[in-house]
Design a protein around this motif. Structure first.
Motif, PDB file in Angstrom:
ATOM      1  N   ASP A  34      12.444  17.969 -11.336  1.00 59.80           N
ATOM      2  CA  ASP A  34      11.023  18.207 -11.587  1.00 59.80           C
ATOM      3  C   ASP A  34      10.084  17.238 -10.887  1.00 59.80           C
ATOM      4  O   ASP A  34       8.935  17.578 -10.616  1.00 59.80           O
ATOM      5  CB  ASP A  34      10.752  18.151 -13.097  1.00 59.80           C
ATOM      6  CG  ASP A  34      11.536  19.224 -13.825  1.00 59.80           C
ATOM      7  OD1 ASP A  34      11.418  20.400 -13.438  1.00 59.80           O
ATOM      8  OD2 ASP A  34      12.274  18.886 -14.756  1.00 59.80           O
ATOM      9  N   ALA A  35      10.554  16.018 -10.619  1.00 60.22           N
ATOM     10  CA  ALA A  35       9.693  15.010 -10.002  1.00 60.22           C
ATOM     11  C   ALA A  35      10.534  14.100  -9.118  1.00 60.22           C
ATOM     12  O   ALA A  35      11.754  14.006  -9.282  1.00 60.22           O
ATOM     13  CB  ALA A  35       8.980  14.178 -11.076  1.00 60.22           C
ATOM     14  N   GLU A  36       9.850  13.428  -8.197  1.00 59.46           N
ATOM     15  CA  GLU A  36      10.560  12.531  -7.294  1.00 59.46           C
ATOM     16  C   GLU A  36       9.628  11.451  -6.770  1.00 59.46           C
ATOM     17  O   GLU A  36       8.416  11.606  -6.755  1.00 59.46           O
ATOM     18  CB  GLU A  36      11.163  13.307  -6.128  1.00 59.46           C
ATOM     19  CG  GLU A  36      10.128  13.945  -5.228  1.00 59.46           C
ATOM     20  CD  GLU A  36      10.740  14.762  -4.107  1.00 59.46           C
ATOM     21  OE1 GLU A  36      11.765  14.333  -3.540  1.00 59.46           O
ATOM     22  OE2 GLU A  36      10.186  15.834  -3.798  1.00 59.46           O
ATOM     23  N   ASN A  37      10.242  10.358  -6.366  1.00 61.55           N
ATOM     24  CA  ASN A  37       9.577   9.355  -5.545  1.00 61.55           C
ATOM     25  C   ASN A  37      10.563   9.022  -4.425  1.00 61.55           C
ATOM     26  O   ASN A  37      11.553   9.737  -4.245  1.00 61.55           O
ATOM     27  CB  ASN A  37       9.105   8.140  -6.362  1.00 61.55           C
ATOM     28  CG  ASN A  37      10.227   7.312  -6.963  1.00 61.55           C
ATOM     29  OD1 ASN A  37      11.392   7.430  -6.601  1.00 61.55           O
ATOM     30  ND2 ASN A  37       9.883   6.459  -7.909  1.00 61.55           N
ATOM     31  N   PHE A  38      10.329   7.972  -3.677  1.00 58.96           N
ATOM     32  CA  PHE A  38      11.204   7.681  -2.540  1.00 58.96           C
ATOM     33  C   PHE A  38      12.609   7.248  -2.958  1.00 58.96           C
ATOM     34  O   PHE A  38      13.546   7.372  -2.183  1.00 58.96           O
ATOM     35  CB  PHE A  38      10.587   6.606  -1.638  1.00 58.96           C
ATOM     36  CG  PHE A  38       9.394   7.105  -0.863  1.00 58.96           C
ATOM     37  CD1 PHE A  38       9.530   8.122   0.058  1.00 58.96           C
ATOM     38  CD2 PHE A  38       8.151   6.562  -1.083  1.00 58.96           C
ATOM     39  CE1 PHE A  38       8.434   8.601   0.778  1.00 58.96           C
ATOM     40  CE2 PHE A  38       7.042   7.023  -0.380  1.00 58.96           C
ATOM     41  CZ  PHE A  38       7.185   8.036   0.549  1.00 58.96           C
ATOM     42  N   GLU A  39      12.758   6.752  -4.188  1.00 58.81           N
ATOM     43  CA  GLU A  39      14.038   6.194  -4.621  1.00 58.81           C
ATOM     44  C   GLU A  39      14.724   6.979  -5.727  1.00 58.81           C
ATOM     45  O   GLU A  39      15.882   6.718  -6.036  1.00 58.81           O
ATOM     46  CB  GLU A  39      13.833   4.754  -5.089  1.00 58.81           C
ATOM     47  CG  GLU A  39      13.326   3.849  -3.989  1.00 58.81           C
ATOM     48  CD  GLU A  39      13.044   2.444  -4.481  1.00 58.81           C
ATOM     49  OE1 GLU A  39      13.299   2.157  -5.661  1.00 58.81           O
ATOM     50  OE2 GLU A  39      12.555   1.646  -3.671  1.00 58.81           O
ATOM     51  N   THR A  40      14.037   7.952  -6.336  1.00 57.95           N
ATOM     52  CA  THR A  40      14.551   8.575  -7.551  1.00 57.95           C
ATOM     53  C   THR A  40      14.152  10.045  -7.639  1.00 57.95           C
ATOM     54  O   THR A  40      13.052  10.413  -7.233  1.00 57.95           O
ATOM     55  CB  THR A  40      13.978   7.845  -8.785  1.00 57.95           C
ATOM     56  OG1 THR A  40      14.178   6.443  -8.640  1.00 57.95           O
ATOM     57  CG2 THR A  40      14.642   8.299 -10.068  1.00 57.95           C
ATOM     58  N   ILE A  41      15.066  10.856  -8.211  1.00 58.61           N
ATOM     59  CA  ILE A  41      14.713  12.210  -8.629  1.00 58.61           C
ATOM     60  C   ILE A  41      14.834  12.263 -10.153  1.00 58.61           C
ATOM     61  O   ILE A  41      15.652  11.553 -10.734  1.00 58.61           O
ATOM     62  CB  ILE A  41      15.584  13.291  -7.958  1.00 58.61           C
ATOM     63  CG1 ILE A  41      17.068  13.115  -8.288  1.00 58.61           C
ATOM     64  CG2 ILE A  41      15.358  13.314  -6.460  1.00 58.61           C
ATOM     65  CD1 ILE A  41      17.962  14.240  -7.784  1.00 58.61           C
ATOM     66  N   VAL A  42      14.000  13.073 -10.771  1.00 55.17           N
ATOM     67  CA  VAL A  42      13.946  13.129 -12.233  1.00 55.17           C
ATOM     68  C   VAL A  42      13.945  14.584 -12.695  1.00 55.17           C
ATOM     69  O   VAL A  42      13.134  15.389 -12.233  1.00 55.17           O
ATOM     70  CB  VAL A  42      12.686  12.424 -12.782  1.00 55.17           C
ATOM     71  CG1 VAL A  42      12.598  12.546 -14.286  1.00 55.17           C
ATOM     72  CG2 VAL A  42      12.653  10.962 -12.362  1.00 55.17           C
ATOM     73  N   GLU A  43      14.853  14.894 -13.597  1.00 57.68           N
ATOM     74  CA  GLU A  43      14.853  16.175 -14.302  1.00 57.68           C
ATOM     75  C   GLU A  43      14.202  15.914 -15.661  1.00 57.68           C
ATOM     76  O   GLU A  43      14.609  14.990 -16.374  1.00 57.68           O
ATOM     77  CB  GLU A  43      16.280  16.698 -14.471  1.00 57.68           C
ATOM     78  CG  GLU A  43      16.435  17.883 -15.378  1.00 57.68           C
ATOM     79  CD  GLU A  43      15.734  19.156 -14.927  1.00 57.68           C
ATOM     80  OE1 GLU A  43      15.302  19.238 -13.768  1.00 57.68           O
ATOM     81  OE2 GLU A  43      15.603  20.068 -15.746  1.00 57.68           O
ATOM     82  N   ILE A  44      13.200  16.698 -16.012  1.00 59.67           N
ATOM     83  CA  ILE A  44      12.448  16.497 -17.255  1.00 59.67           C
ATOM     84  C   ILE A  44      12.705  17.662 -18.197  1.00 59.67           C
ATOM     85  O   ILE A  44      12.645  18.820 -17.794  1.00 59.67           O
ATOM     86  CB  ILE A  44      10.936  16.378 -16.962  1.00 59.67           C
ATOM     87  CG1 ILE A  44      10.664  15.176 -16.063  1.00 59.67           C
ATOM     88  CG2 ILE A  44      10.141  16.309 -18.264  1.00 59.67           C
ATOM     89  CD1 ILE A  44       9.251  15.123 -15.521  1.00 59.67           C
ATOM     90  N   LYS A  45      12.952  17.322 -19.442  1.00 61.00           N
ATOM     91  CA  LYS A  45      13.128  18.338 -20.483  1.00 61.00           C
ATOM     92  C   LYS A  45      12.220  17.977 -21.651  1.00 61.00           C
ATOM     93  O   LYS A  45      12.299  16.867 -22.180  1.00 61.00           O
ATOM     94  CB  LYS A  45      14.580  18.382 -20.940  1.00 61.00           C
ATOM     95  CG  LYS A  45      14.900  19.522 -21.849  1.00 61.00           C
ATOM     96  CD  LYS A  45      14.785  20.814 -21.089  1.00 61.00           C
ATOM     97  CE  LYS A  45      15.369  21.958 -21.887  1.00 61.00           C
ATOM     98  NZ  LYS A  45      15.268  23.203 -21.164  1.00 61.00           N
ATOM     99  N   VAL A  46      11.348  18.896 -22.042  1.00 60.04           N
ATOM    100  CA  VAL A  46      10.491  18.700 -23.204  1.00 60.04           C
ATOM    101  C   VAL A  46      11.069  19.547 -24.331  1.00 60.04           C
ATOM    102  O   VAL A  46      11.205  20.762 -24.188  1.00 60.04           O
ATOM    103  CB  VAL A  46       9.034  19.106 -22.909  1.00 60.04           C
ATOM    104  CG1 VAL A  46       8.178  18.957 -24.154  1.00 60.04           C
ATOM    105  CG2 VAL A  46       8.471  18.285 -21.762  1.00 60.04           C
ATOM    106  N   ARG A  47      11.426  18.887 -25.424  1.00 60.92           N
ATOM    107  CA  ARG A  47      12.019  19.586 -26.570  1.00 60.92           C
ATOM    108  C   ARG A  47      11.037  19.547 -27.733  1.00 60.92           C
ATOM    109  O   ARG A  47      10.498  18.504 -28.057  1.00 60.92           O
ATOM    110  CB  ARG A  47      13.327  18.929 -26.978  1.00 60.92           C
ATOM    111  CG  ARG A  47      14.359  18.936 -25.886  1.00 60.92           C
ATOM    112  CD  ARG A  47      15.710  19.149 -26.475  1.00 60.92           C
ATOM    113  NE  ARG A  47      16.751  19.045 -25.464  1.00 60.92           N
ATOM    114  CZ  ARG A  47      17.344  20.094 -24.919  1.00 60.92           C
ATOM    115  NH1 ARG A  47      16.982  21.287 -25.274  1.00 60.92           N
ATOM    116  NH2 ARG A  47      18.282  19.934 -24.025  1.00 60.92           N
TER     117      ARG A  47
END
Length: 95
Positions: A34-47
């Motif tokens: 769902d999101a990224e920067n130069f060093e990281t990718i992020v999967e986001i889950k809203v529960r």
């Protein structure tokens, strides 16, 4: 809690400077993260319901691990479950 969405979570991650901050939302709506920067990718889950376990879909796990390794970036799974925000370093857990 219903006002939390991916954009709000990305703003929170940037505000707390999580892993360097400066996250942008994935431009591709079919991307596996769902999101990224130069060093990281992020999967986001809203529960909206509290679960004992915070499980990531196997397909997303596999695709994001592969992408993080080929792009030499970290992969984090972030789950928002009121009132908490959980973050897992999936690369660390994978090892």
């Amino acid at each position: 809690m219903s006002d939390y969405n991916e954009n709000n979570i990305i703003n929170i991650l940037n505000k707390i400077n999580f892993k360097g901050g400066n996250y942008i939302k994935s431009e591709n709506p079919y991307e596996h993260y769902d999101a990224e920067n130069f060093e990281t990718i992020v999967e986001i889950k809203v529960r909206y319901t509290d679960y004992d376990k915070h499980i990531i879909e196997r397909y997303k796990y596999e695709r994001n691990i592969e992408h993080s390794l080929t792009s030499n970036r970290g992969f984090y799974y972030v789950v928002v479950s009121h009132p908490y925000l959980y973050a897992w370093d999936i690369n660390y857990l994978n090892n």
